[in-house]
Design a protein around this motif. Structure first.
Motif, PDB file in Angstrom:
ATOM      1  N   LEU A  55     -28.112  75.815 -23.491  1.00 51.60           N
ATOM      2  CA  LEU A  55     -28.011  74.359 -23.468  1.00 51.60           C
ATOM      3  C   LEU A  55     -27.305  73.876 -22.206  1.00 51.60           C
ATOM      4  O   LEU A  55     -27.646  72.813 -21.658  1.00 51.60           O
ATOM      5  CB  LEU A  55     -27.283  73.860 -24.717  1.00 51.60           C
ATOM      6  CG  LEU A  55     -28.034  74.076 -26.046  1.00 51.60           C
ATOM      7  CD1 LEU A  55     -27.183  73.588 -27.221  1.00 51.60           C
ATOM      8  CD2 LEU A  55     -29.386  73.375 -26.033  1.00 51.60           C
ATOM      9  N   TYR A  58     -29.810  73.958 -19.534  1.00 52.21           N
ATOM     10  CA  TYR A  58     -30.752  72.840 -19.695  1.00 52.21           C
ATOM     11  C   TYR A  58     -30.118  71.519 -19.268  1.00 52.21           C
ATOM     12  O   TYR A  58     -30.709  70.750 -18.496  1.00 52.21           O
ATOM     13  CB  TYR A  58     -31.206  72.767 -21.147  1.00 52.21           C
ATOM     14  CG  TYR A  58     -31.723  71.417 -21.559  1.00 52.21           C
ATOM     15  CD1 TYR A  58     -32.974  70.957 -21.135  1.00 52.21           C
ATOM     16  CD2 TYR A  58     -30.945  70.575 -22.366  1.00 52.21           C
ATOM     17  CE1 TYR A  58     -33.440  69.704 -21.507  1.00 52.21           C
ATOM     18  CE2 TYR A  58     -31.409  69.325 -22.737  1.00 52.21           C
ATOM     19  CZ  TYR A  58     -32.656  68.888 -22.310  1.00 52.21           C
ATOM     20  OH  TYR A  58     -33.104  67.633 -22.675  1.00 52.21           O
ATOM     21  N   SER A  59     -28.901  71.252 -19.764  1.00 54.18           N
ATOM     22  CA  SER A  59     -28.285  69.947 -19.512  1.00 54.18           C
ATOM     23  C   SER A  59     -27.875  69.772 -18.050  1.00 54.18           C
ATOM     24  O   SER A  59     -27.892  68.661 -17.517  1.00 54.18           O
ATOM     25  CB  SER A  59     -27.075  69.758 -20.428  1.00 54.18           C
ATOM     26  OG  SER A  59     -26.106  70.770 -20.174  1.00 54.18           O
ATOM     27  N   LEU A  78     -35.938  72.140 -23.491  1.00 56.31           N
ATOM     28  CA  LEU A  78     -34.954  72.310 -24.563  1.00 56.31           C
ATOM     29  C   LEU A  78     -35.497  73.227 -25.658  1.00 56.31           C
ATOM     30  O   LEU A  78     -34.795  74.132 -26.141  1.00 56.31           O
ATOM     31  CB  LEU A  78     -34.582  70.945 -25.137  1.00 56.31           C
ATOM     32  CG  LEU A  78     -33.651  70.960 -26.354  1.00 56.31           C
ATOM     33  CD1 LEU A  78     -32.315  71.599 -25.992  1.00 56.31           C
ATOM     34  CD2 LEU A  78     -33.456  69.549 -26.894  1.00 56.31           C
TER      35      LEU A  78
END
Length: 427
Positions: A55, A58-59, A78
């Motif tokens: 995550l 991804y972020s 995601l």
């Protein structure tokens, strides 16, 4: 002059390293023990760690740095990150299913050119497959990983094939080799543990066999000591009661002989029990009876009312008549005369012949008794549970000897026990 001061420092450094290694090993053992008791806790922690890392990738948009299609959907990225990280929860219990669950994310990752770093999590599952599954399953796992890699290389051929396919291939090979090394070590340790368990079982079996053999030896000694002396005492008591009516002096002699025989039996019994109870290495052990004690044995039997003639012929070829062999000869003569006292009947006589030759020692004990009970295949009938003839055979077998016991042919009748102990090689 050469300085030697650094040597203690080197020793101290080695000691510190050993202490650190021992501390790390203890810590690893505790972690393994905790994981063995609570496997789900470690699986949840590992899965949560990689989900968080995916995550973050991804972020933060880190996937853009290696993506071949930077315009891919954020939602798809995601889902791909979660598709690679969430199946790790079943990597140990169901590794094949976990890898298949990652396959859709791997296909989407290669087809859309996202190339998310979370795809490397497939190698963790491959490690568990190589650790616990068969080589054929490992080949199928390689196909599951190789197919998306080839699709990505065909769809986005910007880089050369060796830059797109070889890293995945080498990564797969290195993970498999690491898993094989760990698996081999585990199987080796398991074999050592199993060998130790087998040795413990064998040790317990040997201890039980040794205890059984010792019980048999003790029973044989007790039978020889008590059985013979009680037979002599019985003969003396019968003779004393008969003589008391006509010759009180002979009755007194019989009582004196009974007392002496009883004391001798008690002395031998106490010596045997003392050896069993005394664990100290300096225990005072009286020598066991041997060939020189045959005369006193025969005298005791004569005093019980059985006429015995003993003949000793020849001498040992060398000093091969050890204490154990002499004890065997003594006990066989003792048991044979005891059986004569018990079963031969009134008016019987006995003969003991001990012959030494180049081939060994031969002992023959015969009697002309008429009162023997029914003969059994194992020899003269004994009371239920009797071990007389069995004990003689066991003693003889210890020195590779032979023993024959049986009735003499009619009309002479009587009984004969013949034992032969072969000559042992000279040292």
């Amino acid at each position: 002059m050469t300085a030697q001061a650094p040597r203690p420092q080197t020793t101290a450094a080695k000691g510190d390293t050993s202490a650190l290694t021992a501390h790390v090993q203890r810590l690893l053992q505790r972690l393994r023990a905790f994981d063995h008791r609570h496997p789900l806790v470690w699986d949840l922690l590992l899965t949560a760690f990689y989900v968080t890392a995916s995550l973050i990738d991804y972020s933060s948009g880190g996937w853009h740095t290696v993506a071949r299609n930077r315009d891919a959907s954020e939602t798809l990225v995601l889902l791909i990150c979660l598709g690679f990280s969430l199946p790790l929860l079943w990597r140990r219990t169901h590794p094949v299913a976990a890898l298949l669950a990652m396959a859709p994310a791997a296909l989407a990752n290669a087809w859309d050119g996202i190339i998310a770093q979370a795809a490397l999590l497939q190698f963790i599952v491959v490690f568990n497959i190589a650790l616990h599954r068969s080589p054929m399953t490992l080949l199928r796992a390689f196909a599951v990983i190789a197919v998306p890699t080839v699709i990505g290389a065909v769809r986005y051929p910007e880089d050369s094939w060796d830059q797109q396919i070889l890293p995945t291939l080498w990564g797969f090979v290195m993970v498999v080799l690491l898993a094989v090394a760990v698996r081999t070590r585990k199987e080796y340790l398991a074999s050592l543990v199993e060998r130790a368990r087998q040795l413990e079982v064998e040790r317990d079996q040997q201890a039980r066999l040794a205890a059984a053999a010792e019980r048999t030896r003790i029973a044989r000694e007790m039978h020889d000591i008590i059985g013979h002396n009680l037979s002599v005492i019985t003969g003396l008591a019968d003779g004393g009661s008969y003589a008391a009516k006509k010759n009180p002096e002979r009755a007194g002699q019989a009582l004196t002989a009974i007392a002496g025989t009883s004391r001798e039996a008690l002395t031998e019994l106490r010596r045997l029990l003392g050896v069993l109870r005394d664990d100290t290495p300096n225990a005072d052990l009286t020598p066991q009876p041997g060939l020189t004690d045959l005369n006193s044995l025969v005298d005791g039997v004569r005093s019980a009312g059985l006429p015995v003639r003993m003949t000793v012929r020849g001498t040992p070829a060398h000093d091969s008549d050890t204490a154990g062999r002499e004890l065997t000869v003594y006990r066989v003569v003792q048991e044979a005369l005891t059986n004569t006292l018990k079963h031969a009947g009134p008016g019987a006589t006995a003969t003991v012949d001990v012959s030494h030759s180049d081939t060994g020692v031969t002992v023959t004990v015969t009697d002309d008794g008429r009162g023997a009970p029914t003969v059994t295949p194992g020899g003269r009938a004994e009371a239920p549970g009797g071990r007389g003839i069995t004990g003689m055979r066991e003693r003889t077998a210890l020195y590779n000897g032979t023993l024959e016991a049986g009735p003499l042919p009619q009309p002479t009748g009587g009984w004969r026990v013949r034992m032969h102990l072969p000559e042992e090689p000279a040292p």
